[in-house]
Design a protein around this motif. Structure first.
Motif, mmCIF file in Angstrom:
data_model
loop_
_atom_site.group_PDB
_atom_site.id
_atom_site.type_symbol
_atom_site.label_atom_id
_atom_site.label_comp_id
_atom_site.label_asym_id
_atom_site.label_seq_id
_atom_site.Cartn_x
_atom_site.Cartn_y
_atom_site.Cartn_z
ATOM 1 N N TYR A 160 3.097 125.797 13.009
ATOM 2 C CA TYR A 160 4.534 125.816 12.711
ATOM 3 C C TYR A 160 5.358 124.947 13.664
ATOM 4 O O TYR A 160 6.086 124.044 13.232
ATOM 5 N N ASP A 161 5.277 125.218 14.956
ATOM 6 C CA ASP A 161 6.121 124.506 15.916
ATOM 7 C C ASP A 161 5.793 123.018 15.963
ATOM 8 O O ASP A 161 6.681 122.184 16.172
ATOM 9 N N ASP A 162 4.513 122.681 15.786
ATOM 10 C CA ASP A 162 4.122 121.272 15.777
ATOM 11 C C ASP A 162 4.731 120.538 14.590
ATOM 12 O O ASP A 162 5.159 119.383 14.713
ATOM 13 N N VAL A 163 4.776 121.215 13.446
ATOM 14 C CA VAL A 163 5.371 120.615 12.248
ATOM 15 C C VAL A 163 6.851 120.330 12.480
ATOM 16 O O VAL A 163 7.341 119.230 12.178
ATOM 17 N N LEU A 164 7.571 121.298 13.033
ATOM 18 C CA LEU A 164 8.995 121.087 13.300
ATOM 19 C C LEU A 164 9.212 119.932 14.270
ATOM 20 O O LEU A 164 10.129 119.122 14.091
ATOM 21 N N LYS A 165 8.376 119.845 15.297
ATOM 22 C CA LYS A 165 8.507 118.756 16.269
ATOM 23 C C LYS A 165 8.234 117.413 15.603
ATOM 24 O O LYS A 165 8.947 116.428 15.842
ATOM 25 N N GLY A 166 7.219 117.360 14.744
ATOM 26 C CA GLY A 166 6.916 116.122 14.037
ATOM 27 C C GLY A 166 8.054 115.684 13.138
ATOM 28 O O GLY A 166 8.414 114.497 13.102
ATOM 29 N N VAL A 167 8.646 116.637 12.417
ATOM 30 C CA VAL A 167 9.785 116.326 11.546
ATOM 31 C C VAL A 167 10.947 115.796 12.372
ATOM 32 O O VAL A 167 11.593 114.803 12.015
ATOM 33 N N GLU A 168 11.212 116.433 13.492
ATOM 34 C CA GLU A 168 12.333 116.021 14.338
ATOM 35 C C GLU A 168 12.131 114.606 14.865
ATOM 36 O O GLU A 168 13.076 113.797 14.890
ATOM 37 N N LEU A 169 10.916 114.260 15.266
ATOM 38 C CA LEU A 169 10.643 112.911 15.761
ATOM 39 C C LEU A 169 10.888 111.862 14.674
ATOM 40 O O LEU A 169 11.468 110.799 14.939
ATOM 41 N N VAL A 170 10.464 112.165 13.447
ATOM 42 C CA VAL A 170 10.664 111.218 12.347
ATOM 43 C C VAL A 170 12.154 111.067 12.043
ATOM 44 O O VAL A 170 12.654 109.945 11.880
ATOM 45 N N ILE A 171 12.882 112.179 11.979
ATOM 46 C CA ILE A 171 14.316 112.117 11.665
ATOM 47 C C ILE A 171 15.064 111.363 12.759
ATOM 48 O O ILE A 171 15.958 110.548 12.483
ATOM 49 N N GLU A 172 14.721 111.612 14.014
ATOM 50 C CA GLU A 172 15.366 110.883 15.116
ATOM 51 C C GLU A 172 15.134 109.377 14.990
ATOM 52 O O GLU A 172 16.033 108.573 15.239
ATOM 53 N N LYS A 173 13.921 109.008 14.597
ATOM 54 C CA LYS A 173 13.607 107.592 14.422
ATOM 55 C C LYS A 173 14.440 106.988 13.302
ATOM 56 O O LYS A 173 15.004 105.896 13.452
ATOM 57 N N LEU A 174 14.548 107.699 12.180
ATOM 58 C CA LEU A 174 15.330 107.198 11.051
ATOM 59 C C LEU A 174 16.807 107.103 11.407
ATOM 60 O O LEU A 174 17.494 106.154 11.019
ATOM 61 N N LEU A 175 17.312 108.078 12.153
ATOM 62 C CA LEU A 175 18.707 108.028 12.593
ATOM 63 C C LEU A 175 18.932 106.855 13.536
ATOM 64 O O LEU A 175 19.978 106.203 13.491
#
Length: 312
Positions: free
Chosen positions: A92-107
């Motif tokens: 769970y926590d790894d998935v959230l961290k992965g999503v956050e890294l991708v969104i930060e990159k796109l932003l």
């Protein structure tokens, strides 16, 4: 793809912001060890920044988060869009961290394009199985309304799109700051995590090639899907030679996108092969009447844009 958003919509701007959002409701550490996943969309153009040169960026994100991050192949889009699918899987926590890294990159990419004076905003569109949407909507919309209130993010769930035969997924659009979006995604995933049907779809293929009701051809380069209960028609329109480049796009990107979204096959005549009595190139559109109409409209939008830009 034209679709009406569901009625489970609230404006985050209207919500009071004089309090800090409550902490996310992640599963307890004891129960958060089973694997889960989340799928969301990224534009084909932005996918390259997530992958990085030689895959360096996505490899780094996987190392930082501990999650596995996969993308659908180039031009394998979610039906009715020109967006690729990202799958982030792990605990769970790894998935959230992965999503956050991708969104930060796109932003970060949006911030670079918009300049320092523009606050970048990114719509995150989650792909959720239709069978699991009820668990995040709740009776009378009570759960999704509580998620909107707790996260301060905007959350919209699209209706199931009947235009695509066999498509069993819907899009959940999350808007707001990255903090609000991540809080909303945490709340949504926490509910999906409890849904046994959701975990069963983790290994579903990222490709939707078999789901379109229309052909999946790109510029007439061979069939990737078949028409279902539809008769093929064809029409030819003329476009000024100087506007053809914008319709085709760099590396054929624009014409592939038009073909993908509309479901039509598009062929452009060679240079010097004009409509009779004109200096316009011939564009032949083949598909269902609906696909042809959609493709023609998108082509005409490109032409109009080119004409306006040329008159400036």
């Amino acid at each position: 793809m034209e679709s009406t958003e569901s009625s489970y919509v609230s404006s985050p701007e209207a919500a009071p912001r004089d309090r800090s959002p409550p902490p996310p409701k992640s599963p307890t550490s004891d129960s958060a060890e089973k694997p889960t996943y989340i799928r969301f969309l990224v534009s084909n153009a932005a996918a390259g920044s997530v992958i990085g040169k030689g895959g360096a960026t996505i490899t780094d994100f996987q190392s930082q988060s501990g999650a596995r991050i996969q993308l659908s192949r180039n031009f394998e889009f979610f039906p009715g869009t020109s967006d690729r699918i990202i799958l982030v899987s792990g605990i769970y926590d790894d998935v959230l961290k992965g999503v956050e890294l991708v969104i930060e990159k796109l932003l970060g990419e949006l911030h670079t394009e918009g300049g320092d004076d523009v606050e970048p905003r990114l719509k995150v569109r989650l792909v959720v199985p239709n069978s699991s949407c009820g668990s995040i909507i709740g009776k009378g919309g009570c759960i999704i309304k509580s998620f909107i209130e707790e996260s301060q993010a905007g959350i919209k769930i699209s209706p199931q799109d009947n235009n695509f035969y066999g498509l069993n997924d819907r899009l959940v659009t999350v808007t707001g700051t990255i903090e609000e979006q991540m809080r909303a995604i945490d709340l949504i995933l926490s509910k999906l995590y409890e849904d046994s049907h959701y975990s069963q779809t983790m290994h579903a293929p990222l490709s939707y090639a078999g789901y379109n009701s229309n052909t999946m051809n790109y510029g007439g380069n061979g069939a990737a899907g078949k028409y279902q209960n539809s008769k093929e028609d064809s029409m030819t329109i003329g476009v000024a030679d100087e506007h053809v480049g914008l319709i085709v796009g760099r590396g054929g990107r624009n014409i592939m996108e038009i073909s993908q979204v509309s479901g039509a096959r598009i062929k452009i005549s060679d240079r010097g092969d004009f409509m009779s009595g004109t200096s316009d190139r011939k564009i032949t559109i083949t598909g269902t009447p609906r696909a042809i109409q959609s493709a023609e409209g998108m082509i005409m939008q490109k032409v109009a844009y080119a004409s306006e830009r040329g008159s400036e």
